[in-house]
Structures are given as C-alpha cells and as structure tokens.
Design a protein around this motif. Structure first.
Motif, short mmCIF file in Angstrom:
data_model
loop_
_atom_site.label_atom_id
_atom_site.label_comp_id
_atom_site.label_asym_id
_atom_site.label_seq_id
_atom_site.Cartn_x
_atom_site.Cartn_y
_atom_site.Cartn_z
N HIS A 89 10.29 -15.76 -1.12
CA HIS A 89 9.39 -14.61 -1.00
C HIS A 89 8.38 -14.76 0.13
N ILE A 90 7.93 -16.00 0.34
CA ILE A 90 6.82 -16.26 1.25
C ILE A 90 7.13 -17.50 2.08
N MET A 91 6.72 -17.48 3.34
CA MET A 91 6.75 -18.67 4.19
C MET A 91 5.33 -18.94 4.69
N ILE A 92 4.99 -20.22 4.83
CA ILE A 92 3.69 -20.61 5.38
C ILE A 92 3.96 -21.51 6.59
N ASP A 93 3.54 -21.06 7.76
CA ASP A 93 3.78 -21.77 9.01
C ASP A 93 2.82 -22.95 9.15
N GLU A 94 3.07 -23.79 10.15
CA GLU A 94 2.24 -24.98 10.33
C GLU A 94 0.79 -24.65 10.65
N ASP A 95 0.54 -23.47 11.23
CA ASP A 95 -0.84 -23.08 11.53
C ASP A 95 -1.50 -22.34 10.37
N GLY A 96 -0.82 -22.25 9.23
CA GLY A 96 -1.36 -21.56 8.06
C GLY A 96 -1.02 -20.09 7.99
N SER A 97 -0.29 -19.55 8.97
CA SER A 97 0.11 -18.14 8.92
C SER A 97 1.03 -17.90 7.73
N VAL A 98 0.82 -16.77 7.06
CA VAL A 98 1.58 -16.42 5.86
C VAL A 98 2.53 -15.27 6.18
N TYR A 99 3.78 -15.44 5.84
CA TYR A 99 4.80 -14.42 6.03
C TYR A 99 5.35 -14.00 4.68
N GLN A 100 5.44 -12.69 4.44
CA GLN A 100 6.19 -12.21 3.27
C GLN A 100 7.54 -11.75 3.77
N ILE A 101 8.61 -12.34 3.20
CA ILE A 101 9.95 -12.04 3.67
C ILE A 101 10.80 -11.32 2.63
N LEU A 102 10.24 -11.13 1.41
CA LEU A 102 10.93 -10.40 0.36
C LEU A 102 9.90 -9.83 -0.59
N ASP A 103 10.11 -8.57 -0.99
CA ASP A 103 9.22 -7.95 -1.98
C ASP A 103 9.18 -8.84 -3.23
N LEU A 104 7.99 -9.04 -3.76
CA LEU A 104 7.84 -9.97 -4.88
C LEU A 104 8.50 -9.49 -6.16
N ILE A 105 8.85 -8.21 -6.24
CA ILE A 105 9.55 -7.75 -7.44
C ILE A 105 11.01 -8.18 -7.44
N LYS A 106 11.53 -8.57 -6.26
CA LYS A 106 12.94 -8.95 -6.15
C LYS A 106 13.14 -10.42 -6.55
N LEU A 107 14.33 -10.74 -7.00
CA LEU A 107 14.71 -12.10 -7.30
C LEU A 107 15.14 -12.80 -6.02
N ALA A 108 14.50 -13.92 -5.71
CA ALA A 108 14.89 -14.72 -4.55
C ALA A 108 15.73 -15.90 -5.02
N ASN A 109 16.73 -16.25 -4.24
CA ASN A 109 17.60 -17.39 -4.55
C ASN A 109 17.01 -18.64 -3.91
#
Length: 235
Positions: A89-109
């Motif tokens: 659902h989320i990625m956190i980069d080395e500089d602390g940047s936050v990425y949302q890559i999938l809606d949180l209502i969805k099931l992530a594998n």
C-alpha cells in the motif's frame, strides 16, 4: 471497516492524504500519489494491474506489516513488485518521502496469511551494501535471524525513514481504530520476538517475519523507534 478523519482539509497539520475507497483521509505528512506524474506510482493506473492486488474480506484492518524492499530505489521496488505479482500500500523512500501505491481499501499481496487484515509498508533499503552505490547516509547494524536469532549485519534504515515510519503508523492507527498501538511480545531473552505469530495474534505493528514464515526483514532496528514513541510491547 471502521475509519475516521483525523484532520480536516484546511487544518494546518493536514500535510497530505491517503486514499481509502477513493476518499481522501488527511494525514500529518506529505504523500505522493499517482497524480504526481514525475514521481507517482500506482497499481491501479494508468494500467490496472489487477493480478497484483485483490478484494479484502470482512475481517477489517487491525495490523500494519513492515517490510524492507531489498531494492536500490522505490522505483526499483515498485517495478519488482509488479514483475512478481506482489503489491503493497505504501512505500517510504530513503529521504522519508511517502508514496501511496494502492488504495488502502484494496487487498495487497505482501504478507501471505495476513493480507486481508493488514496494511503493507515497504521501506526502501538495499540491505546489502553492494546492492547500492549510494549508502553514505546509512549505517551498518546488526539484527537477529528469525527462528534461530543468529546475528547478521546489514544496512540500517535512514534517520528520515525511522522518523517517518512512526508518523505513518501513528496516523494509520488513528484513521483505523481497530489497529492497536502495540508491538509483538518479548522472547525468552527479553527482546521483541522474531517468530511468526499465531494467526489470532497478528495485530498492531508487525515485522514481515511476524506475519509470514521464512522472511528476514525488516530487521530489529525499527522497534526502538516505536518504543520511544510510546507503543506498547504486548504481554
């Protein structure tokens, strides 16, 4: 699934938002979404990678699973997930940047056996120094191998990542009231356990190895940050 807004759109503390079922829930840090053409990533657009994610059952969300990505960058992480039929659902980069890559209502594998009730967070970390030429901002640290507690050395997370992952989990625990601010229990040596927990105990903040057998990441170094932030080690 219970959710609640923790900020209003116009609050000074509202710096970004996560999408839950297409609705924005405001949080205390900036979030990079798919709308950011130069930096955004998404499993849902412009190409819908439906084989990488699914539909949750009615369990509700009661835990967050932390991973390291063993990748050179968040871009490399996203591509790797796509190629392997996985997601988060989320990625956190080395500089602390936050990425949302999938809606949180969805099931992530991302954590087999724990996907329906969890939010998956990938923290960028090549783990082995040879995997990344730019490691000046990372120290070496020692963690325990899950299962046997044998020590091994790896690249640590950056200070920015350690600060941000606690912020992200803080806000997620407030948005999803069924996620308790608790950590896994201690083992016989009075350290947070590295074992895979029974299904009914997979709640709160978990390492990947607490949710899925044979997984190594994300090491031990994040637990201290959560303890300093007031998270409780369960009995």
């Amino acid at each position: 699934m219970q959710t609640r807004q923790i900020f209003n759109e116009n609050d000074n503390d509202a710096q970004g938002a996560f999408f839950i079922d297409g609705k924005q829930y405001y949080v205390s840090f900036p979030v990079i979404h798919r709308e950011y053409e130069e930096r955004g990533y998404s499993f849902e657009s412009p190409i819908d990678l439906k084989e990488n994610y699914g539909v949750r059952n009615n369990e509700g969300i009661n835990c967050i699973v932390l991973h390291w990505d063993v990748c050179e960058s968040v871009r490399h992480c996203f591509i790797t997930l796509c190629q392997r039929g996985l997601s988060a659902h989320i990625m956190i980069d080395e500089d602390g940047s936050v990425y949302q890559i999938l809606d949180l209502i969805k099931l992530a594998n991302h954590a087999k056996g724990c996907n329906h009730n969890s939010i998956g967070i990938m923290l960028q970390n090549p783990v082995i120094a040879s995997n990344n030429d730019n490691v000046e901002n990372r120290n070496l640290t020692t963690s325990r191998e899950p299962g046997n507690n044998k020590p091994y050395t790896h690249l640590d997370f950056t200070d920015e990542q350690k600060e941000m992952v606690v912020k992200v989990c803080d806000d997620l625990c407030r948005i999803f009231p069924d996620i308790p601010r608790i950590l896994p229990p201690l083992d016989e040596k009075k350290l947070i356990t590295t074992v895979t927990l029974p299904r009914e105990e997979r709640i709160g903040i978990l390492a990947h190895y607490n949710a899925t057998p044979t997984r190594l990441g994300p090491g031990d170094s994040l637990w201290l940050e959560f303890c300093k932030a007031g998270y409780v080690i369960r009995d």
